[in-house]
Design a protein around this motif. Structure first.
Motif, PDB file in Angstrom:
ATOM      1  N   GLN A  38     -39.738  22.496 -35.745  1.00 39.32           N
ATOM      2  CA  GLN A  38     -40.062  20.981 -36.638  1.00 39.32           C
ATOM      3  C   GLN A  38     -40.584  20.033 -35.885  1.00 39.32           C
ATOM      4  OE1 GLN A  38     -39.525  21.093 -40.019  1.00 39.32           O
ATOM      5  NE2 GLN A  38     -38.867  23.422 -39.732  1.00 39.32           N
ATOM      6  N   ARG A  39     -41.098  18.985 -36.536  1.00 40.12           N
ATOM      7  CA  ARG A  39     -41.723  17.992 -35.677  1.00 40.12           C
ATOM      8  C   ARG A  39     -40.833  17.317 -34.891  1.00 40.12           C
ATOM      9  NH1 ARG A  39     -45.495  14.943 -40.007  1.00 40.12           N
ATOM     10  NH2 ARG A  39     -45.384  13.326 -38.425  1.00 40.12           N
ATOM     11  N   ALA A  40     -39.459  17.382 -35.192  1.00 37.56           N
ATOM     12  CA  ALA A  40     -38.694  16.629 -34.189  1.00 37.56           C
ATOM     13  C   ALA A  40     -38.235  17.426 -33.031  1.00 37.56           C
ATOM     14  CB  ALA A  40     -37.399  16.511 -34.951  1.00 37.56           C
ATOM     15  N   ASP A  41     -38.604  18.643 -32.880  1.00 37.14           N
ATOM     16  CA  ASP A  41     -38.526  19.380 -31.744  1.00 37.14           C
ATOM     17  C   ASP A  41     -39.596  19.178 -30.739  1.00 37.14           C
ATOM     18  OD1 ASP A  41     -36.413  21.015 -32.592  1.00 37.14           O
ATOM     19  OD2 ASP A  41     -37.876  22.295 -33.698  1.00 37.14           O
ATOM     20  N   SER A  42     -40.654  18.111 -31.046  1.00 38.58           N
ATOM     21  CA  SER A  42     -41.585  17.801 -30.111  1.00 38.58           C
ATOM     22  C   SER A  42     -40.800  16.812 -28.809  1.00 38.58           C
ATOM     23  CB  SER A  42     -42.798  17.004 -30.756  1.00 38.58           C
ATOM     24  OG  SER A  42     -43.376  17.526 -31.671  1.00 38.58           O
ATOM     25  N   GLY A  43     -41.546  16.850 -27.834  1.00 37.58           N
ATOM     26  CA  GLY A  43     -40.856  16.018 -26.653  1.00 37.58           C
ATOM     27  C   GLY A  43     -41.119  16.687 -25.377  1.00 37.58           C
ATOM     28  N   ARG A  44     -40.767  16.071 -24.478  1.00 34.69           N
ATOM     29  CA  ARG A  44     -40.538  16.637 -22.989  1.00 34.69           C
ATOM     30  C   ARG A  44     -39.554  17.392 -22.747  1.00 34.69           C
ATOM     31  NH1 ARG A  44     -43.175  13.541 -18.224  1.00 34.69           N
ATOM     32  NH2 ARG A  44     -45.046  14.311 -19.638  1.00 34.69           N
ATOM     33  N   GLU A  99     -27.072  22.055  -3.010  1.00 32.04           N
ATOM     34  CA  GLU A  99     -27.885  20.711  -2.954  1.00 32.04           C
ATOM     35  C   GLU A  99     -29.344  20.770  -3.189  1.00 32.04           C
ATOM     36  OE1 GLU A  99     -26.020  18.067  -2.796  1.00 32.04           O
ATOM     37  OE2 GLU A  99     -23.958  18.904  -2.566  1.00 32.04           O
ATOM     38  N   LEU A 100     -29.579  22.080  -3.433  1.00 32.91           N
ATOM     39  CA  LEU A 100     -31.126  22.153  -3.461  1.00 32.91           C
ATOM     40  C   LEU A 100     -31.293  22.300  -5.188  1.00 32.91           C
ATOM     41  CD1 LEU A 100     -32.166  24.740  -0.850  1.00 32.91           C
ATOM     42  CD2 LEU A 100     -32.260  22.044  -0.585  1.00 32.91           C
ATOM     43  N   GLU A 101     -32.488  21.728  -5.641  1.00 35.20           N
ATOM     44  CA  GLU A 101     -32.788  21.633  -7.137  1.00 35.20           C
ATOM     45  C   GLU A 101     -34.228  21.700  -7.005  1.00 35.20           C
ATOM     46  OE1 GLU A 101     -31.661  17.940  -8.994  1.00 35.20           O
ATOM     47  OE2 GLU A 101     -31.713  19.250 -10.999  1.00 35.20           O
ATOM     48  N   ALA A 102     -34.882  22.460  -8.285  1.00 36.54           N
ATOM     49  CA  ALA A 102     -36.268  22.568  -8.612  1.00 36.54           C
ATOM     50  C   ALA A 102     -36.293  22.240 -10.035  1.00 36.54           C
ATOM     51  CB  ALA A 102     -36.828  24.139  -8.153  1.00 36.54           C
ATOM     52  N   THR A 103     -37.219  21.429 -10.333  1.00 34.05           N
ATOM     53  CA  THR A 103     -37.471  20.824 -11.703  1.00 34.05           C
ATOM     54  C   THR A 103     -38.645  21.324 -12.140  1.00 34.05           C
ATOM     55  OG1 THR A 103     -37.994  18.768 -11.307  1.00 34.05           O
ATOM     56  CG2 THR A 103     -35.896  19.249 -11.598  1.00 34.05           C
ATOM     57  N   ALA A 104     -38.960  21.555 -13.546  1.00 31.12           N
ATOM     58  CA  ALA A 104     -40.418  21.616 -13.992  1.00 31.12           C
ATOM     59  C   ALA A 104     -40.363  21.241 -15.609  1.00 31.12           C
ATOM     60  CB  ALA A 104     -40.734  23.231 -14.060  1.00 31.12           C
ATOM     61  N   THR A 105     -41.403  20.229 -16.130  1.00 33.00           N
ATOM     62  CA  THR A 105     -41.345  19.656 -17.281  1.00 33.00           C
ATOM     63  C   THR A 105     -42.661  20.391 -18.064  1.00 33.00           C
ATOM     64  OG1 THR A 105     -43.045  18.046 -16.529  1.00 33.00           O
ATOM     65  CG2 THR A 105     -40.633  17.539 -16.337  1.00 33.00           C
ATOM     66  N   ILE A 106     -42.010  20.565 -19.254  1.00 37.98           N
ATOM     67  CA  ILE A 106     -43.116  20.938 -20.377  1.00 37.98           C
ATOM     68  C   ILE A 106     -43.237  19.992 -21.661  1.00 37.98           C
ATOM     69  CG2 ILE A 106     -43.484  23.176 -22.061  1.00 37.98           C
ATOM     70  CD1 ILE A 106     -41.654  24.580 -19.922  1.00 37.98           C
ATOM     71  N   ASP A 107     -44.357  19.794 -21.924  1.00 39.95           N
ATOM     72  CA  ASP A 107     -44.490  18.821 -23.347  1.00 39.95           C
ATOM     73  C   ASP A 107     -44.948  19.741 -24.352  1.00 39.95           C
ATOM     74  OD1 ASP A 107     -44.160  16.553 -21.889  1.00 39.95           O
ATOM     75  OD2 ASP A 107     -46.342  16.525 -21.109  1.00 39.95           O
ATOM     76  N   ILE A 108     -44.197  19.908 -25.385  1.00 41.42           N
ATOM     77  CA  ILE A 108     -44.316  20.470 -26.610  1.00 41.42           C
ATOM     78  C   ILE A 108     -44.640  19.216 -27.769  1.00 41.42           C
ATOM     79  CG2 ILE A 108     -43.043  22.004 -28.334  1.00 41.42           C
ATOM     80  CD1 ILE A 108     -41.507  23.192 -26.177  1.00 41.42           C
ATOM     81  N   LEU A 109     -45.646  19.689 -28.555  1.00 45.30           N
ATOM     82  CA  LEU A 109     -46.056  19.075 -29.630  1.00 45.30           C
ATOM     83  C   LEU A 109     -46.182  20.114 -30.770  1.00 45.30           C
ATOM     84  CD1 LEU A 109     -47.126  16.481 -30.673  1.00 45.30           C
ATOM     85  CD2 LEU A 109     -49.428  17.169 -30.205  1.00 45.30           C
ATOM     86  N   VAL A 110     -45.393  19.700 -31.862  1.00 43.39           N
ATOM     87  CA  VAL A 110     -45.285  20.246 -33.083  1.00 43.39           C
ATOM     88  C   VAL A 110     -45.967  19.706 -34.301  1.00 43.39           C
ATOM     89  CG1 VAL A 110     -43.731  21.599 -34.862  1.00 43.39           C
ATOM     90  CG2 VAL A 110     -43.173  21.492 -32.440  1.00 43.39           C
TER      91      VAL A 110
END
Length: 355
Positions: free
Chosen positions: A117-123, A132-143
């Motif tokens: 649904q459109r509300a699922d759009s976002g980062r 203490e180690l951390e890896a991050t990745a971002t995905i932008d989704i547009l519905v």
């Protein structure tokens, strides 16, 4: 033990963060017997053999676009040994477990939305933590979905064979940018809609080459990546294309001559039809005096052939091909002839076998 010196490392679309420690923290107090027996320090029993890293697929490094109702199923590989802890967030907040499902494996994490649904759009952010180690990745989704119709359309002016229209943009663009507007016209006698132009970006347009003596209605669709709006507003007022008044001949003035050679204002369009299904060809012609319409197939006259049914009404010419067979394909020509000249338009008709 030495303090960590690399607070942030970027690799394969992910970011690795290391918490800095002081020499005093590194040395620490000696472990008590109870600590050794009951709650040992994780770093001592589980040394990090492989730093956490996220392998973000190339297709997800730009905005990931889905339509409303589509399924979102993202598999993100990562590494880390021993098995790291993987967590997801949506615009910095925890995921809605009622809408989004997550499955974390040894080497990957899956984000699943059954009906977007459109509300699922976002980062969306995936975090893979190991100590203490951390890896991050971002995905932008547009519905996205189809846009709403333009809010209104108005007939501003009519002069000669022209009509000027204005309309207002839709309130809802479908959560994405518009590709433009599609303008259509229909004369009140035939009721058939013809597209005047597509993917037009302004909100006003002058429609030309309207047939004298006809009355027209107009409508406008909005369009985005999902297609045209489901409905379109129609002008409340009709555009009446008036015949020019006949001037009475007086001394010193010559009566205006409205005669003109045939001119096609709407050409024939190429088409592909299925064998056994009736097909119609349409075009529009303007001429004075009224022209004679002749239909040809591959330059051969088909007038009187019961296979075809030709009609001409108010400048609109149509040809119906009844139950076309494999030999009915070819080049079809509509020719208009009057004492001032002639004009013709062609189109190609292909007949394919069903199945």
């Amino acid at each position: 033990m030495e303090a960590a010196t690399a607070p942030e490392v970027a690799s394969s679309g992910s970011t690795l963060k290391v918490k800095e420690t002081s020499p005093a923290d590194a040395e620490g107090p000696p472990a008590s017997p109870r600590q050794e027996a009951g709650s040992p320090i994780p770093q001592l029993l589980s040394p990090i053999e492989e730093h956490p890293k996220i392998w973000l697929p190339r297709a997800l490094r730009q905005t990931y676009i889905r339509k409303v109702g589509d399924t979102v199923n993202l598999l993100i590989p990562f590494q880390g040994k021993p098995k790291p802890q993987a967590t997801w967030t949506h615009d910095g907040c925890a995921l809605d477990a009622g809408r989004v499902s997550v499955r974390n494996g040894e080497r990957d994490s899956i984000l699943f939305i059954r009906e977007a649904q459109r509300a699922d759009s976002g980062r969306y952010q995936l975090s893979v933590r190991l100590g203490e180690l951390e890896a991050t990745a971002t995905i932008d989704i547009l519905v996205i979905e189809r846009p709403g119709p333009p809010q209104s359309i108005k007939l501003v002016d009519v002069w000669g064979s022209n009509a000027t229209l204005e309309w207002t943009p839709p309130q809802d663009t479908g959560n994405t940018a518009l590709l433009g507007y599609t303008v259509q016209k229909a004369d009140t006698k035939s009721g058939l809609w013809f597209t005047v132009l597509e993917r037009y970006h302004r909100t006003s347009f002058t429609v030309s080459n309207l047939i004298v003596g006809n009355s027209y209605a107009f409508r406008v669709f909005a369009e985005n990546q999902c297609g045209l709006s489901e409905t379109a507003p129609i002008t409340a007022d009709l555009a009446h294309i008036q015949k020019a008044a006949t001037l009475r001949k007086t001394g010193g003035f010559a009566q205006r001559d409205f005669s003109e050679a045939p001119k096609f204002t709407q050409p024939l369009a190429d088409c592909t039809t299925v064998m056994g299904y009736d097909t119609q060809l349409f075009c529009c012609v303007r001429a004075s005096p009224k022209p004679k319409i002749i239909w040809l197939k591959n330059k051969m006259d088909i007038q009187g052939n019961p296979k075809y049914r030709a009609l001409t009404h108010l400048g609109i010419c149509s040809l119906e091909i009844r139950k076309p067979g494999p030999f009915d394909g070819g080049i079809y020509t509509c020719k208009a002839v009057n004492p001032l000249g002639e004009a013709s338009v062609d189109c190609r008709v292909d007949v394919r076998v069903p199945g």
